[in-house]
Design an enzyme around this catalytic site. Structure first.
Site, mmCIF file in Angstrom:
data_model
loop_
_atom_site.group_PDB
_atom_site.id
_atom_site.type_symbol
_atom_site.label_atom_id
_atom_site.label_comp_id
_atom_site.label_asym_id
_atom_site.label_seq_id
_atom_site.Cartn_x
_atom_site.Cartn_y
_atom_site.Cartn_z
ATOM 1 N N ARG A 111 0.833 -1.207 0.000
ATOM 2 C CA ARG A 111 0.000 0.000 0.000
ATOM 3 C C ARG A 111 0.862 1.249 0.000
ATOM 4 O O ARG A 111 1.835 1.346 0.744
ATOM 5 C CB ARG A 111 -0.909 0.002 1.218
ATOM 6 C CG ARG A 111 -1.846 1.199 1.259
ATOM 7 C CD ARG A 111 -2.994 0.995 2.206
ATOM 8 N NE ARG A 111 -2.598 1.125 3.594
ATOM 9 C CZ ARG A 111 -3.454 1.122 4.611
ATOM 10 N NH1 ARG A 111 -4.747 0.969 4.391
ATOM 11 N NH2 ARG A 111 -3.036 1.254 5.847
ATOM 12 N N GLY A 184 1.269 3.996 -6.531
ATOM 13 C CA GLY A 184 0.064 3.608 -7.265
ATOM 14 C C GLY A 184 -0.140 4.506 -8.474
ATOM 15 O O GLY A 184 -0.523 4.048 -9.554
ATOM 16 N N TYR A 191 -2.231 10.675 -14.713
ATOM 17 C CA TYR A 191 -2.478 11.905 -15.469
ATOM 18 C C TYR A 191 -2.699 13.054 -14.479
ATOM 19 O O TYR A 191 -2.947 12.820 -13.293
ATOM 20 C CB TYR A 191 -3.731 11.758 -16.359
ATOM 21 C CG TYR A 191 -4.984 11.815 -15.521
ATOM 22 C CD1 TYR A 191 -5.520 10.667 -14.962
ATOM 23 C CD2 TYR A 191 -5.587 13.040 -15.217
ATOM 24 C CE1 TYR A 191 -6.628 10.722 -14.131
ATOM 25 C CE2 TYR A 191 -6.696 13.106 -14.381
ATOM 26 C CZ TYR A 191 -7.209 11.946 -13.845
ATOM 27 O OH TYR A 191 -8.300 12.013 -13.011
ATOM 28 N N TYR A 484 -8.266 3.478 -12.211
ATOM 29 C CA TYR A 484 -9.624 3.599 -11.673
ATOM 30 C C TYR A 484 -10.193 2.189 -11.614
ATOM 31 O O TYR A 484 -11.115 1.830 -12.329
ATOM 32 C CB TYR A 484 -10.490 4.493 -12.567
ATOM 33 C CG TYR A 484 -10.149 5.967 -12.535
ATOM 34 C CD1 TYR A 484 -9.366 6.507 -11.511
ATOM 35 C CD2 TYR A 484 -10.625 6.832 -13.516
ATOM 36 C CE1 TYR A 484 -9.071 7.859 -11.491
ATOM 37 C CE2 TYR A 484 -10.334 8.184 -13.489
ATOM 38 C CZ TYR A 484 -9.551 8.699 -12.477
ATOM 39 O OH TYR A 484 -9.265 10.040 -12.449
HETATM 40 C C1 LIG Z 1 -9.475 11.103 -4.565
HETATM 41 C C2 LIG Z 1 -8.678 10.490 -5.695
HETATM 42 C C3 LIG Z 1 -8.082 11.317 -6.621
HETATM 43 C C4 LIG Z 1 -7.344 10.764 -7.676
HETATM 44 N N1 LIG Z 1 -6.761 11.593 -8.584
HETATM 45 C C5 LIG Z 1 -6.042 11.065 -9.593
HETATM 46 C C6 LIG Z 1 -5.392 11.897 -10.552
HETATM 47 O O1 LIG Z 1 -5.489 13.113 -10.505
HETATM 48 N N2 LIG Z 1 -4.676 11.306 -11.537
HETATM 49 C C7 LIG Z 1 -4.548 9.948 -11.629
HETATM 50 O O2 LIG Z 1 -3.871 9.468 -12.541
HETATM 51 N N3 LIG Z 1 -5.150 9.146 -10.746
HETATM 52 C C8 LIG Z 1 -5.881 9.656 -9.735
HETATM 53 N N4 LIG Z 1 -6.478 8.835 -8.835
HETATM 54 C C9 LIG Z 1 -6.302 7.391 -8.981
HETATM 55 C C10 LIG Z 1 -4.983 6.973 -8.350
HETATM 56 O O3 LIG Z 1 -3.908 7.324 -9.189
HETATM 57 C C11 LIG Z 1 -4.949 5.465 -8.156
HETATM 58 O O4 LIG Z 1 -5.986 5.080 -7.316
HETATM 59 C C12 LIG Z 1 -3.608 5.024 -7.608
HETATM 60 O O5 LIG Z 1 -3.479 3.651 -7.804
HETATM 61 C C13 LIG Z 1 -3.500 5.351 -6.147
HETATM 62 O O6 LIG Z 1 -2.238 5.074 -5.661
HETATM 63 P P1 LIG Z 1 -2.046 4.982 -4.090
HETATM 64 O O7 LIG Z 1 -0.643 4.605 -3.844
HETATM 65 O O8 LIG Z 1 -2.581 6.176 -3.441
HETATM 66 O O9 LIG Z 1 -3.056 3.806 -3.728
HETATM 67 P P2 LIG Z 1 -2.847 2.364 -3.110
HETATM 68 O O10 LIG Z 1 -4.230 1.894 -2.821
HETATM 69 O O11 LIG Z 1 -1.888 2.380 -1.993
HETATM 70 O O12 LIG Z 1 -2.225 1.563 -4.309
HETATM 71 C C14 LIG Z 1 -2.916 1.381 -5.512
HETATM 72 C C15 LIG Z 1 -2.342 0.172 -6.245
HETATM 73 O O13 LIG Z 1 -0.961 0.378 -6.487
HETATM 74 C C16 LIG Z 1 -0.198 -0.630 -5.835
HETATM 75 N N5 LIG Z 1 1.004 0.000 -5.314
HETATM 76 C C17 LIG Z 1 1.090 1.087 -4.527
HETATM 77 N N6 LIG Z 1 2.376 1.373 -4.283
HETATM 78 C C18 LIG Z 1 3.102 0.441 -4.924
HETATM 79 C C19 LIG Z 1 4.491 0.191 -5.048
HETATM 80 N N7 LIG Z 1 5.376 0.964 -4.457
HETATM 81 N N8 LIG Z 1 4.895 -0.862 -5.773
HETATM 82 C C20 LIG Z 1 4.005 -1.665 -6.381
HETATM 83 N N9 LIG Z 1 2.688 -1.471 -6.306
HETATM 84 C C21 LIG Z 1 2.237 -0.436 -5.585
HETATM 85 C C22 LIG Z 1 -1.086 -1.185 -4.750
HETATM 86 O O14 LIG Z 1 -0.736 -2.501 -4.390
HETATM 87 C C23 LIG Z 1 -2.438 -1.115 -5.420
HETATM 88 O O15 LIG Z 1 -2.608 -2.194 -6.299
HETATM 89 C C24 LIG Z 1 -7.213 9.357 -7.787
HETATM 90 C C25 LIG Z 1 -7.825 8.534 -6.846
HETATM 91 C C26 LIG Z 1 -8.565 9.087 -5.821
HETATM 92 C C27 LIG Z 1 -9.236 8.178 -4.827
#
Ligand SMILES: Cc1cc2nc3c(=O)[nH]c(=O)nc-3n(C[C@H](O)[C@H](O)[C@H](O)COP(=O)(O)OP(=O)(O)OC[C@H]3O[C@@H](n4cnc5c(N)ncnc54)[C@H](O)[C@@H]3O)c2cc1C
Length: 745
Positions: A111, A184, A191, A484
């Site tokens: 995460r 993530g 984007y 998404y």
């Molecule tokens: C409120 C909100 C706003 C958003 N805005 C944008 C935006 O402006 N642009 C955009 O492109 N996307 C956006 N997203 C989508 C976002 O990019 C994805 O949900 C992204 O996967 C989130 O990454 P995280 O690390 O926060 O989430 P996490 O839930 O921690 O991880 C998401 C996925 O990535 C994997 N992961 C995380 N870190 C690693 C790592 N170091 N190595 C391997 N795998 C890993 C996790 O296992 C999981 O499968 C948004 C999402 C939300 C909820």
């Protein structure tokens, strides 16, 4: 004597550690106990796992687990939560956890920022250990070289803050929400407001430090295959392949001051027409300008009725005057005025964009505060749009919105074009490049007071909206943004071929939906024909007799239509049939067009009606008269696939069709998330990983030359002086390099 004391101290510490860990294990089942024993092996002496390990018996387990759950829909789930949470501080701890989990058949979830739409980083249907990267969020900015190393636990807000600390003229093309985790984000492409200017976040990654399922760590050139993995983790979801520990990114230049604006338009303020035009303009306008659109329903000023509101939120990489100039020429329909615009630094604009009520001047420290931003209960889906949605179809969307309470649903729309058109679809496992006008996020949201029945209704509504959009979005296959996550699209495909089954089913469903839409259109046409013969009701349900309408309005419309045609004929304007098809193949990129469609003509007539309404008092602001299509130059869509590929090839890069990449050993796994609950690549089997220490071993020595390729082949030498072995074990599993002890390159 000293040595004897320190040995006994070590022994006592070790025993305490063991007691602590074994206490933790008392309620765990056998597999869990084995896992804990593995973690507490003398082999890992010196690593204080007790400080970073949480089990459900631990009082802080729940708060650690909930701390970064961003979709509150998943916060209350029980029975699918991790058996263990580990929050490593150094890379060696990540390695140990992965090795022990692998040896004891425990799944691993990783995460970052916790934004996964379906919670896949912290929810599973099998016992698992959660590696939360919260403590691995070091950011080192090298403003001189315009690069930075960012650990995967950092989020976009922290990255923007650290860059701004060093320079106000650099930025990273990140997303619009500060708490999104870098791991993530980049793993799915990523984007944001700089995408039209610089491409995806993943396009600006230049190196990485990666831990594979065998717990080997390497960078882009360390071992055979690492370049392929480097390709795959930038858009194909990093967790399908392992854990990216850190990323090296290229910073991009931004002006000292940028301009932002947010304006809203309701139906009474011509929202339909303006949004319809936005579809042509936003993906083709100057690439310094990013205008996103957000559709929702709101209550009218008197609170009695609902209306549709489209918000246009924008970032311009330049001063207000230049922005107004561009808008006047290219998007006069929006009628942007100076007081709508604010100049501010790039980094402040990132806070402004989060739209969380932070006016200009808010403290930038908020970017470092992970709790300052709102969390939602939501479910969402996504689509890519390649042809503008016809105006009539927009009316259908509005109708669906009117079924819900104001604010319960929204569609967020991000324009592409600009730099995005310059990459071939196989440049990264993010194929939605040239030819895609924009991406849509369709979502419903609720709060903690919403009943389960109501939630069910909202989810059903979302499915209907998604179905309704079928004819207007990408086809064969219908694409969606991997970041998404939407489990309705199916789970469990481990290979490209398996997933293709789903793809074919989607194609069939799309065909059916299209057939249905055609049938409906035919039925309507037949009804109309019958109506005109027999006399029936008009569009607004008013009685028409013998083909002649009872009200005068349609006649007035017809007169207006005729007047417009005459005006156009005088100006030599071409009127084409067939809606958006006019955009295809008529002019080269950048060339201006001067013709309108029958659909546009309908719109102008309707627009005049709306203007009359506006004058009657519906509009809160004075606006200049809107320009019409015949006076607004329109540009052809820049999608000329052949040219893009040619350019790419000319630049010396090899072009491979995206589908070919997918069929490759690495690529085919790149676009599909792993079956929830399986370690990626776990099935390769056979070769024992060289760096896996036996759990009961007391020490294991590897030479600094040893490393493994992706197949675990020891005979394959490392290809570069930057060796993964630097991060592998030395002696008693102590490590040469930690985040505090950077690798010299
Ligand atoms: C409120 C909100 C706003 C958003 N805005 C944008 C935006 O402006 N642009 C955009 O492109 N996307 C956006 N997203 C989508 C976002 O990019 C994805 O949900 C992204 O996967 C989130 O990454 P995280 O690390 O926060 O989430 P996490 O839930 O921690 O991880 C998401 C996925 O990535 C994997 N992961 C995380 N870190 C690693 C790592 N170091 N190595 C391997 N795998 C890993 C996790 O296992 C999981 O499968 C948004 C999402 C939300 C909820």
């Amino acid at each position: 004597m000293k040595r004897a004391i320190s040995s006994s101290l070590l022994l006592v510490t070790y025993l305490l550690l063991l007691i602590n860990l074994w206490t933790l294990a008392s309620s765990a089942d056998n597999a869990d106990q084995e896992f804990l024993k593995c973690l507490s092996s003398p082999f890992y002496e010196g690593i204080k796992l007790s400080e970073i390990l949480y089990t459900p018996n631990n009082s802080s387990y729940t708060s650690v687990l909930q701390s970064s759950i961003q979709n509150l829909r998943l916060a209350g789930l029980t029975g699918q939560m991790p058996s263990f949470i580990v929050t490593p501080i150094i890379y060696s701890q990540v390695q140990i956890v992965v090795l022990c989990a692998k040896n004891h058949q425990l799944q691993v979830r990783v995460r970052g920022g916790g934004h996964d739409f379906e919670g896949l980083s912290y929810v599973s249907d099998q016992p698992f250990v959660l590696i939360d990267l919260i403590n691995l969020r070091n950011i080192t900015v090298d403003a001189g070289n315009g690069t930075a190393w960012v650990q995967s636990g950092a989020n976009l807000g922290e990255l923007n803050y650290r860059i701004a600390e060093k320079s106000s003229e650099f930025a990273f093309p990140g997303g619009v929400w500060p708490t999104v985790g870098i791991g993530g984000f980049l793993g799915g492409g990523g984007y944001g407001s700089l995408t039209r200017k610089y491409g995806l976040g993943a396009d600006s990654v230049i190196d990485y430090r990666f831990l594979n399922y065998e717990s080997n760590v390497f960078d882009r050139v360390s071992v055979v295959g690492s370049e392929d993995i480097f390709w795959a983790v930038r858009g194909g979801t990093a967790s399908s392949f392992g854990i990216v520990l850190e990323w090296q990114i290229k910073l991009v230049p931004v002006p000292k001051n940028v301009t932002v604006f947010a304006v809203t338009r309701t139906l009474a303020q011509n929202a339909t027409w303006i949004f319809h035009q936005w579809q042509y303009v936003a993906p083709n306008i100057h690439r310094d300008l990013y205008i996103k659109a957000k559709i929702t329903s709101i209550k009218t000023a008197d609170g009695k009725e609902k209306t549709i509101q489209v918000s246009f939120e924008s970032l311009f990489l330049g001063p207000v005057d230049r922005l107004l100039n561009i808008m006047e020429k290219s998007f006069p329909e929006l009628d942007l005025v100076r007081k709508d615009c604010t100049e501010m630094s790039w980094v402040k604009s990132t806070l402004w964009f989060a739209n969380a009520g932070f006016p200009n001047g808010e403290s930038l420290e908020l970017l470092l505060n992970r709790n300052a931003f709102q969390k939602f209960y939501f479910k969402a889906k996504s689509d890519f749009v390649q042809e503008p949605i016809p105006a009539e179809a927009l009316d259908g969307i509005w109708k669906l919105f009117f079924e819900l309470e104001a604010g319960e649903a929204q569609i967020e729309i991000t324009p592409f074009g600009g730099k995005m058109d310059e990459f071939p679809e196989s440049a990264l496992p993010f194929p939605h490049r040239a030819g895609n006008l924009y991406m849509m996020l369709e979502g419903v949201q609720w709060d903690n007071k919403t009943s389960p029945e109501k939630q069910g209704k909202l989810l059903k509504w979302l499915e209907r909206l998604h179905m309704y959009l079928t004819p207007f979005v990408s086809k064969n296959p219908r694409a969606s943004y991997v970041n998404y996550n939407d489990l309705d699209l199916g789970v469990g495909s481990k290979t490209y071929d398996e997933a293709s089954v789903w793809e074919n089913e989607q194609a069939k469903a799309q065909e059916k939906a299209q057939e249905k839409a055609q049938e409906k259109a035919q039925e309507k046409a037949q009804e109309k024909a019958v109506e005109s013969q027999q006399g029936s009701t008009n569009r607004k349900g008013k009685r028409v007799e013998d083909g002649a309408p009872v009200t005068k309005k349609p006649v007035a419309r017809e007169l207006k239509r005729q007047k417009l045609s005459v005006r156009r004929a005088q100006k030599g304007v071409v009127i084409s049939e067939g809606g958006a098809s006019r955009e295809k193949g008529k002019a080269s990129v950048g060339e201006e067009e001067n013709f309108v469609t029958a659909e546009d003509e309908n719109y102008e007539v309707e627009k005049e009606d709306r203007e009359i309404k506006d004058k009657e008092g519906d509009v809160e602001r004075t606006r200049k008269p809107l320009s019409f299509l015949e006076t607004v130059p329109r540009k052809k869509l820049p999608f000329v696939r052949g040219e893009v590929v040619d350019e790419w090839e000319k630049s010396g890069k090899n072009y491979t069709a995206f589908s070919d990449k997918l069929r490759g050993d690495v690529g085919r796994k790149a676009v599909f998330m792993p079956t929830p609950g399986q370690l990626p690549f776990a099935s390769t089997g056979g070769t024992p990983p060289i760096s896996t220490p036996p759990c009961n071993a007391t020490s294991q020595q590897t030479t600094s030359k040893e490393t493994t390729n992706m197949q675990g082949d020891l005979s394959q030498p490392s290809q570069s002086p930057r060796r993964s072995v630097r991060l592998q074990m030395k002696g008693k599993f102590t490590f040469e390099n930690t985040p505090d002890d950077p690798i010299e390159l």
